[in-house]
Design a protein around this motif. Structure first.
Motif, PDB file in Angstrom:
ATOM      1  N   VAL A  16      52.428  21.190  31.175  1.00 16.19           N
ATOM      2  CA  VAL A  16      53.532  21.031  30.463  1.00 16.19           C
ATOM      3  C   VAL A  16      53.192  20.066  29.370  1.00 16.19           C
ATOM      4  N   LYS A  17      53.499  20.296  28.195  1.00 19.44           N
ATOM      5  CA  LYS A  17      53.568  19.685  26.920  1.00 19.44           C
ATOM      6  C   LYS A  17      54.854  18.994  26.314  1.00 19.44           C
ATOM      7  N   LEU A  18      55.107  17.591  26.796  1.00 18.10           N
ATOM      8  CA  LEU A  18      56.409  17.255  26.580  1.00 18.10           C
ATOM      9  C   LEU A  18      56.783  17.264  25.120  1.00 18.10           C
ATOM     10  N   GLY A  19      55.816  16.823  24.313  1.00 23.43           N
ATOM     11  CA  GLY A  19      56.007  16.663  22.747  1.00 23.43           C
ATOM     12  C   GLY A  19      56.423  18.155  22.450  1.00 23.43           C
ATOM     13  N   GLU A  20      56.073  19.186  22.943  1.00 17.28           N
ATOM     14  CA  GLU A  20      56.404  20.432  22.587  1.00 17.28           C
ATOM     15  C   GLU A  20      57.755  21.204  23.066  1.00 17.28           C
ATOM     16  N   ARG A  21      58.058  20.205  24.320  1.00 13.57           N
ATOM     17  CA  ARG A  21      59.082  20.898  25.205  1.00 13.57           C
ATOM     18  C   ARG A  21      58.888  22.154  25.599  1.00 13.57           C
ATOM     19  N   ARG A  22      57.608  22.475  26.071  1.00 14.14           N
ATOM     20  CA  ARG A  22      57.257  23.738  26.825  1.00 14.14           C
ATOM     21  C   ARG A  22      56.493  23.790  27.800  1.00 14.14           C
ATOM     22  N   VAL A  23      56.475  24.974  28.618  1.00 15.84           N
ATOM     23  CA  VAL A  23      55.488  24.938  29.698  1.00 15.84           C
ATOM     24  C   VAL A  23      54.721  26.238  29.541  1.00 15.84           C
ATOM     25  N   HIS A  24      53.525  26.061  29.754  1.00 16.86           N
ATOM     26  CA  HIS A  24      52.468  27.173  29.438  1.00 16.86           C
ATOM     27  C   HIS A  24      51.788  27.499  30.995  1.00 16.86           C
ATOM     28  N   LEU A  25      51.840  28.814  31.160  1.00 19.18           N
ATOM     29  CA  LEU A  25      51.320  29.166  32.575  1.00 19.18           C
ATOM     30  C   LEU A  25      49.901  29.779  32.159  1.00 19.18           C
ATOM     31  N   TYR A  26      48.811  29.124  32.956  1.00 23.08           N
ATOM     32  CA  TYR A  26      47.474  29.489  32.256  1.00 23.08           C
ATOM     33  C   TYR A  26      46.877  30.314  33.736  1.00 23.08           C
TER      34      TYR A  26
END
Length: 904
Positions: free
Chosen positions: A782-792
């Protein structure tokens, strides 16, 4: 004068004898001398031959008596000491070949076959104390543990140049069950007592396993498919999920009432069983899948086939719960009562129950009584109760452990079976008929308009498309199997017409013609040479035709006759069968016409001629095998008998062996006189449709009415090879310490070329590899600054979704966490007012909840939202809101324990 020389030489020295013979009267001609020498040589030869015959006449019976004595000993040992019986039978076979090489005694063959079919122990290992658990490791080693608290690992096929045994030293507490990680790099030992903890060994290098310390009072553990473990605590009914490092991940709900006795983890399914008699199922997201009622406190569980099968044991019985995909339900089967059985399990194909009994036997039973795929036979060897049984992954081997401290490996099948397959696998489930050629080398299959011709090796030889194969057709072979014949009834008014089409094995049509009759035809049969065709009408009329379909003559047989059989030379025809006044009749074909010979009142079901045409073997409706001597005309019952109607009979090429199959799927081998050889070949689940010997008499091919084909060993050479291969790694032949065992090993070395070679199972055994968990690890970032969650997955982003994050004063916490809770259609509790709202369209959590942080009072996680405009904003109380379709997609891709990294 010559006689005088001979007389005088009796008292003289050898030198003078030689001299006198050489200096015979010069008046004697060389011709007379040569003639006398030849006469003398003939006399010596005759005397020697006479003496040899006398010696041989005495030698052969004495050797036969000794061999029969060895055979009797082998048969006597079969029930009490099967391995010793097999060793004795091997030695007797070698002695027969050495002493009477021109003939193998039927008693020796029968004894060897009986031993191969019953003595199926292939190896034996020992440890100190009782064995409570035995199983197969992923690398095909055998693992066992018990009251000593150690785990032993043995090679199934030990190499004498290497150390075969590894011992994992534990804490000294008894181990009741063991579980390997899927890649075999780690192993768990579950304690017998609830007061002890689970032990954990991890493979560090080739030198072996080492014990690592664990946290928590774990009393039962199992690996998941990715190496995680499920741990349960019996005192409070909880099931907990931990990672490989011993870190807590999640609790699974609901709890069971009373203590948890055991857990299991396979694929995407988790099960637990406990004191309340319930078996509870979850998936790896923690979603409750359902509960099964075992009826009593569950002591042990076995879960496999991706969670499609559960084996449970309580104080009273063992049960199997098998998932029926078609019916979308669990089927429950009772495997055995615990007053006689100590353990039980199912084969991987769910067809066979293996049950360990109090009397030391391992019993093999079909799961359903009507299923005849497996004989109800016991494997004898343990001295004391059998505490554990388990199948290898391929279902070919069973490992059992007992009170006597031994682990024994058993062959599931008796070894006479070489291969088996179903013809439907090659043409789908719509196969209308299958036919085996007389030489056992070719099979014809019909499916709709298509006829496929294939060999026993499953290689397709030809494929024929013909409109006449659509319906009411019958396939046969003629010309000793070289020609395929298709017969199809044609509907006409007032008469019966049969279209006959002939193809070769390449699928090329070589002829066709019509048969016309004024009655329906029950059976049509070609002569082996293809020169004649005989038809049996519905009123009992037998009509003879030539190869072009021209009628040659008609005779009247029993009106209820059912079958026709030609002799090998095509000069005789046999008819038989029928329920009313049944008769079996012999007809002679002479000058292109049929002439009656003789009949017997016999309810025959099937019959065949011997290759020399001196005998007819007849199988009856009551399972009796008869022998009709065509020289004397006598019909006599043989000692060979089936428990069901005989449906197929075949002689081998030289007429020395006879095989018969029956409606219950059994196959029996006998000599030409009908004397049984060994026990029946058992395995077919349907009636035997046809049988054949291979041209070299080495194998038997059987075809069941359900389309199953099986190939069996047919003589002592194959049985000896099986016996020697079975015991080549067994202590009894690896280190023979008796004259009989040494003789058996010498026999195997002399007559079995591949004896001592490593089997394919050893050369192809998988090698252990410790995976790089970080290389393909799944995680959420989760990158709060981007307001996105990435599934790796590893270093690759598989998916990315927008988020709403915590507002000022309710910031989303940063750090590294794990998913500990996953819910579908969750309820919501207001973090301030504690007001609770049920699932629904207005629920602030939407349809999915994925929790990863808690302070034991509040929880934070990913969830859906009915307020779609809030996604991408700083508006939550710390949770991460997502579009409902996005959180549903994310829910399907993660599971309990998935790492969550929250970054600024």
């Amino acid at each position: 004068m010559l006689g005088k020389v001979s007389y005088q030489n009796r008292s003289r020295s050898p030198h003078k004898v030689s001299y006198n013979l050489q200096s015979a009267s010069p008046s004697r001609s060389p011709q007379r001398s040569s003639k006398w020498v030849r006469t003398l040589r003939r006399m010596v030869a005759m005397i020697s031959l006479t003496i040899g015959c006398i010696v041989l006449i005495g030698f052969v019976p004495s050797q036969q008596a000794k061999l029969r004595q060895s055979v009797a000993q082998a048969d006597q040992l079969l029930q009490s000491a099967p391995v010793e019986s097999l060793v004795t039978a091997i030695q007797a076979t070698g002695q027969n070949r050495d002493r009477l090489p021109w003939k193998m005694l039927p008693e020796v063959e029968s004894s060897l076959l009986n031993a191969v079919q019953n003595a199926r122990e292939r190896n034996r290992f020992e440890q100190a104390g009782q064995i409570y658990t035995a199983t197969f490791a992923p690398d095909q080693r055998v693992a066992a543990a018990g009251e000593g608290g150690q785990i032993y690992l043995w090679e199934q096929f030990p190499d004498p140049r290497q150390v075969q045994t590894q011992i994992l030293q534990g804490n000294g507490e008894a181990i009741g069950s063991i579980a390997f990680s899927p890649n075999g790099s780690a192993v768990l030992g579950n304690p017998v007592s609830a007061d002890d903890i689970v032990q954990f060994w991890q493979l560090q290098d080739d030198s072996g396993y080492q014990l690592s310390e664990q946290q928590g009072n774990w009393i039962s553990a199992a690996f998941s498919s990715d190496g995680q473990r499920v741990i349960s605590r019996s005192f409070d009914g909880r099931v907990q999920l931990w990672n490989a490092g011993g870190e807590w991940i999640a609790n699974l709900y609901p709890r069971q009432a009373g203590g948890i006795g055991t857990v299991a983890f396979d694929g995407g399914s988790i099960v637990s069983g406990g004191a309340d008699g319930n078996i509870t199922l979850w998936d790896t997201k923690g979603d409750l899948q359902g509960r099964l009622w075992a009826g009593a406190e569950v002591n042990s569980l076995q879960l496999d086939q991706g969670g499609q099968r559960i084996i449970s044991q309580d104080h009273n019985r063992q049960q199997a719960f098998v998932w029926d995909v078609a019916a979308n339900q669990w089927n429950q089967f009772l495997l055995g009562e615990t007053d006689t059985g100590r353990s039980a399990t199912l084969s991987p194909d769910n067809g066979i129950i293996a049950r360990g009994n109090q009397d030391g036997s391992v019993q093999l039973l079909p799961l359903v009584a009507e299923n005849r795929q497996f004989p109800a036979r016991s494997l004898i060897g343990h001295r004391g109760a059998v505490n554990t049984v388990s199948f290898s992954a391929d279902g070919k081997t069973i490992a059992s452990g007992g009170e006597d401290g031994t682990v024994r490996l058993w062959d599931v099948w008796d070894g006479t079976l070489l291969t088996k397959y179903h013809l439907q696998q090659w043409m789908g489930n719509s196969v209308e008929q299958t036919v085996l050629s007389p030489d056992g080398e070719t099979i014809a299959l019909q499916s709709g308009e298509t006829i496929r011709i294939q060999d026993i090796g499953q290689n397709v030889l030809a494929q024929i498309s013909d409109d006449s194969a659509k319906s009411s057709s019958q396939i046969t072979f003629t010309d000793r199997g070289e020609t395929v014949v298709l017969q199809k009834s044609i509907e006409t008014a007032g008469e019966a017409q049969i279209k006959v089409s002939l193809w070769n094995r390449k699928g090329e049509e070589i002829g066709s013609f019509l048969l016309q009759s004024n009655e329906a035809m029950r059976a049509i049969q070609f002569s082996p040479d293809g020169q004649y065709l005989a038809s049996l009408g519905s009123t009992g009329n037998i009509q003879l035709w030539n190869r072009n379909g021209q009628p040659l003559g008609t005779v009247t047989a029993n009106p209820s006759a059912q079958f026709l059989v030609f002799s090998p030379n095509g000069q005789w025809l046999l008819s038989g069968g029928g329920d009313v006044e049944p008769q079996t009749c012999l007809w002679q074909i002479k000058n292109d016409s049929l002439r009656p010979s003789t009949c017997h009142s016999l309810n025959s079901r099937i019959a065949t001629f011997s290759p020399d045409q001196r005998t007819v073997a007849i199988g009856s409706e009551d399972g009796q095998l008869y022998r009709w001597n065509l020289r004397t005309g006598r019909v006599t019952p043989t000692t060979q008998h089936h428990t069901a109607a005989i449906t197929s009979i075949a002689f081998n090429a030289d007429g020395t062996r006879l095989i018969s199959g029956s409606a219950d799927g059994q196959i029996r081998l006998s000599d030409a006189q009908g004397e049984p050889i060994g026990l029946p070949f058992i395995g077919h689940a349907a009636a035997i449709q046809s049988l054949a010997f291979s041209p070299n008499n080495e194998t038997i091919v059987s075809l069941g009415q359900n389309g199953e084909v099986r190939v069996w060993q047919a003589n002592w050479r194959g049985w000896l090879e099986t016996a020697c291969h079975r015991l080549q790694y067994h202590p009894v032949l690896r280190s023979p310490n008796t004259p009989v065992a040494r003789g058996a090993k010498a026999t195997c070395q002399q007559y079995v070329e591949s004896f001592g070679e490593a089997p394919d199972e050893l050369t192809n055994a998988p090698q252990l590899a410790v995976p790089d968990r970080d290389a393909d690890a799944m995680r959420l970032v989760v990158k709060l600054g981007e307001r996105r969650v990435h599934l790796y997955h590893g270093d690759t982003i598989q998916a990315s979704y927008p988020l709403a994050i915590g507002k000022a004063g309710w910031e989303t916490p940063t750090g590294t966490f794990r998913v500990f809770e996953m819910l579908q259609n969750p309820a919501w509790t207001h973090p301030i007012t504690r007001e609770r709202m049920g699932a629904g369209t207005e629920n602030p959590l939407g349809t999915r909840w994925i929790g990863f942080w808690s302070d034991n009072y509040n929880k934070i996680g990913f969830h859906g939202t009915p307020d779609r405009n809030s996604v991408g904003q700083d508006v939550s109380h710390g949770c991460l809101r997502m579009y409902d379709e996005d959180v549903q997609a994310l829910y399907e891709q993660v599971q309990l324990g998935t790492p969550v990294v929250v970054m600024p």
